[in-house]
Design an enzyme around this catalytic site. Structure first.
Site, short mmCIF file in Angstrom:
data_model
loop_
_atom_site.label_atom_id
_atom_site.label_comp_id
_atom_site.label_asym_id
_atom_site.label_seq_id
_atom_site.Cartn_x
_atom_site.Cartn_y
_atom_site.Cartn_z
N HIS A 301 0.82 -1.27 -0.03
CA HIS A 301 -0.08 0.21 -0.08
C HIS A 301 0.93 1.23 0.03
O HIS A 301 2.05 1.30 0.51
CB HIS A 301 -0.93 0.03 1.29
CG HIS A 301 -2.08 0.93 0.95
ND1 HIS A 301 -1.86 2.20 1.24
CD2 HIS A 301 -3.39 0.68 0.71
CE1 HIS A 301 -3.07 2.79 1.18
NE2 HIS A 301 -4.12 1.93 0.75
N ASP A 358 -8.06 -5.47 0.06
CA ASP A 358 -8.54 -6.24 -1.10
C ASP A 358 -8.14 -7.66 -0.84
O ASP A 358 -8.77 -8.65 -1.64
CB ASP A 358 -7.84 -5.77 -2.34
CG ASP A 358 -8.54 -4.40 -2.92
OD1 ASP A 358 -9.69 -4.23 -2.57
OD2 ASP A 358 -7.77 -3.54 -3.34
N1 CMC Z 1 4.06 -7.71 -4.79
C1 CMC Z 1 5.51 -7.78 -5.06
N2 CMC Z 1 6.38 -6.67 -4.75
C2 CMC Z 1 5.57 -5.65 -4.42
C3 CMC Z 1 4.14 -5.54 -4.27
C4 CMC Z 1 3.22 -6.38 -4.34
N3 CMC Z 1 2.24 -6.50 -4.27
N4 CMC Z 1 3.82 -4.10 -4.02
C5 CMC Z 1 5.00 -3.47 -4.26
N5 CMC Z 1 5.93 -4.18 -4.43
C6 CMC Z 1 7.46 -3.72 -4.59
C7 CMC Z 1 7.74 -3.04 -5.75
O1 CMC Z 1 8.17 -3.80 -6.63
C8 CMC Z 1 8.80 -2.07 -5.27
O2 CMC Z 1 9.92 -2.70 -5.18
P1 CMC Z 1 11.50 -2.20 -5.37
O3 CMC Z 1 11.75 -1.01 -4.28
O4 CMC Z 1 12.47 -3.37 -5.40
O5 CMC Z 1 11.33 -1.48 -6.75
C9 CMC Z 1 8.39 -1.68 -3.84
O6 CMC Z 1 7.63 -2.76 -3.33
C10 CMC Z 1 7.68 -0.26 -3.63
O7 CMC Z 1 6.33 -0.70 -4.37
P2 CMC Z 1 5.91 0.63 -5.30
O8 CMC Z 1 5.12 -0.20 -6.52
O9 CMC Z 1 6.93 1.59 -5.69
O10 CMC Z 1 4.80 1.00 -4.22
P3 CMC Z 1 3.64 2.22 -4.60
O11 CMC Z 1 3.49 2.70 -3.36
O12 CMC Z 1 3.92 2.97 -6.02
O13 CMC Z 1 2.40 1.02 -4.78
C11 CMC Z 1 0.73 -0.44 -4.85
C12 CMC Z 1 1.17 0.76 -4.10
C13 CMC Z 1 -0.46 -0.68 -3.97
C14 CMC Z 1 0.07 -0.06 -6.21
C15 CMC Z 1 1.58 -1.88 -5.03
O14 CMC Z 1 1.82 -2.11 -3.69
C16 CMC Z 1 0.83 -2.86 -5.58
O15 CMC Z 1 1.01 -2.90 -6.90
N6 CMC Z 1 0.23 -3.83 -5.01
C17 CMC Z 1 -0.71 -4.88 -5.67
C18 CMC Z 1 -2.08 -4.46 -6.20
C19 CMC Z 1 -3.07 -4.08 -4.89
O16 CMC Z 1 -3.11 -4.95 -3.74
N7 CMC Z 1 -3.85 -2.97 -5.00
C20 CMC Z 1 -4.60 -2.43 -4.09
C21 CMC Z 1 -4.23 -1.16 -2.95
S1 CMC Z 1 -5.38 -1.24 -1.65
C22 CMC Z 1 -6.79 -0.74 -2.22
C23 CMC Z 1 -7.00 0.60 -2.75
O17 CMC Z 1 -7.09 1.53 -2.09
O18 CMC Z 1 -6.87 0.62 -4.05
#
Ligand code: CMC
Length: 417
Positions: A301, A358
């Protein structure tokens, strides 16, 4: 602390500091460009406050979520969804009379114009219900076009009530079943279950367990401050686009798998793991592999870095609701095992990735008989009060301006045709 200092090109600038009611600190850069010709760069707006807001408070480090000051844990067990909608939109808990009146209005505005039913026949049976919901919500603006203040307040009621009817009708359309009209003797949540699951040939009994689970799910999704879809609603609304057009845009933003669409993806992922023999390690390794597009859906998140309080509540509720309904879902065991393994893994620990809302919501929707492609629609129904509250807060702000971020141009410098 009232100001911050910035050194740029050898000159010092003083910037005002804004402190929120929970002590959150922001450097106010509104005059920065006028004074320095510089803008700030923050892709994904991860560290930018786009507005001040009095609706929802989140402390991602401590796992705190409060609607208008009330902790989510208390609201989740003690309130009804319509009470929470009132609280979010109008700022205070309703009195018994105010709540009765609000519920009465929601009941009497639940029908959609009969002509709108024709729209459903135009969609293919395979249409994703999010496509139908966003199209139909935007279309509501052609039936209720006037924008006078009184109408805005009435349109808020119409939207809250009719979106639920549209969602249930889109499910009926996908099943090839006749639409079930809302009944005025039912509550908001009961009416949704009735429109979804009743059929003309039989009496449908509304299970109190299902109704409670639905109430909980809607409340937990009701608001989450400046997330992607809410920011979209504010962005679109800031151009003075009408309520229905703005909320329709929010529905489309929610649809993406990184946002509300994740709940559908979680169940698809758990099913894939089950069908693949339950090899958790393989999927945890895939999620860690930067050359593999696979991510653990329902994990991570932008704001929560220790736990998502909504996921904690839903995990407990999934156990209770399944037990009360006498159901056993192998996907719940897979989810728990996956969570346990991921939370012990250095990759997830280091990045502070935890299950989000989720991760467990889909298990509850499944237990209620809601099909996977309707999960994000359920999220949208829950989020409606939050979107509306933000749209209303923004539009009532006398200092509100159209959203218009800047950029840093990195393309070609001048060249001639
Ligand atoms: N599985 C594997 N690696 C992950 C995941 C995951 N679900 N989420 C983040 N990471 C890694 C990402 O690859 C990155 O690694 P590195 O630093 O080595 O490049 C690090 O963790 C930081 O991730 P980010 O993508 O920069 O984080 P963000 O804040 O931009 O994205 C997120 C947040 C929710 C989009 C992301 O965690 C994600 O894609 N999660 C899966 C989709 C999901 O469950 N979404 C629902 C969110 S909650 C409901 C809502 O309010 O929408």
């Amino acid at each position: 602390m009232t100001t911050a200092k910035l050194m740029l090109d050898g000159r010092e600038y003083e910037l005002p500091v804004v402190v929120g009611s929970e002590g959150e600190v922001a450097v106010d850069i509104r005059r920065l460009r006028a004074e320095t010709h510089a803008v700030t760069l923050d892709s994904g707006f991860a560290n930018s406050g786009s507005c001040t807001s009095a609706i929802t408070f989140i402390d991602g480090e401590k796992g705190i979520l409060r609607y208008r000051g009330y902790p989510i844990e208390e609201i989740a067990t003690e309130a009804s969804f319509t009470e929470v909608a009132y609280l979010l939109i109008y700022g205070e808990r309703p009195s018994a009379e105010q709540l009765d009146e609000f519920n009465r209005k929601l009941t009497y505005h639940s029908l959609i114009h009969e002509d709108m039913k024709n729209f459903f026949s135009g969609f293919p049976a395979t249409a994703h219900p999010m496509a139908i919901l966003s199209a139909m919500v935007a279309s509501l603006s052609s039936y209720y076009p006037r924008s006078a203040i009184d109408n805005v307040e009435l349109n808020i009621i119409r939207l809250l009530s009719k979106a639920r009817t549209i969602a249930a009708f889109s499910y009926k359309k996908s099943m090839g079943q006749p639409f079930m009209y809302p009944q005025n003797d039912l509550t908001y949540t009961e009416n949704f279950l009735h429109m979804m699951f009743a059929v003309p040939a039989e009496n449908y009994h509304i299970s109190p367990v299902m109704e409670r689970a639905l109430n909980l799910l809607l409340i937990l999704h009701a608001d989450h401050e400046q997330n992607c879809s809410t920011s979209t609603v504010r962005m679109v609304g800031s151009s003075e686009a009408n309520l229905f057009a703005s909320i329709s845009a929010g529905i489309n933003a929610l649809w993406g798998p990184l946002h509300g669409g994740a709940n559908q993806k979680v169940i698809e992922m758990l099913t894939r793991i089950r069908d693949d023999g339950g090899d958790y390690d393989k999927y945890v390794e895939k999620a860690k592999d930067k050359d593999d597009e696979f991510r653990l859906m329902g994990f991570g998140h932008r704001v929560y870095k220790n736990f998502d309080p909504r996921a904690k509540i839903l995990k407990a509720a999934a156990d209770e609701v399944l037990a009360e309904m006498g159901k056993n879902d192998p996907l719940l065991d897979i989810a728990k095992n996956l969570e346990r393994i991921a939370l012990e893994d250095e990759y997830f620990v280091e990045r502070r990735l935890y299950p989000n809302v989720d991760f467990y919501s889909g298990i509850l929707y499944r237990a209620m008989g809601i099909p996977t492609n309707m999960f994000t629609v359920m999220f949208a129904l829950g989020r409606l009060p939050g979107w509306i509250a933000h749209w209303r807060e923004m539009r009532n702000d006398p200092k509100g301006r159209i959203y218009r971020p800047r950029q840093i141009y990195t393309g070609s410098t001048l060249r001639h045709w």
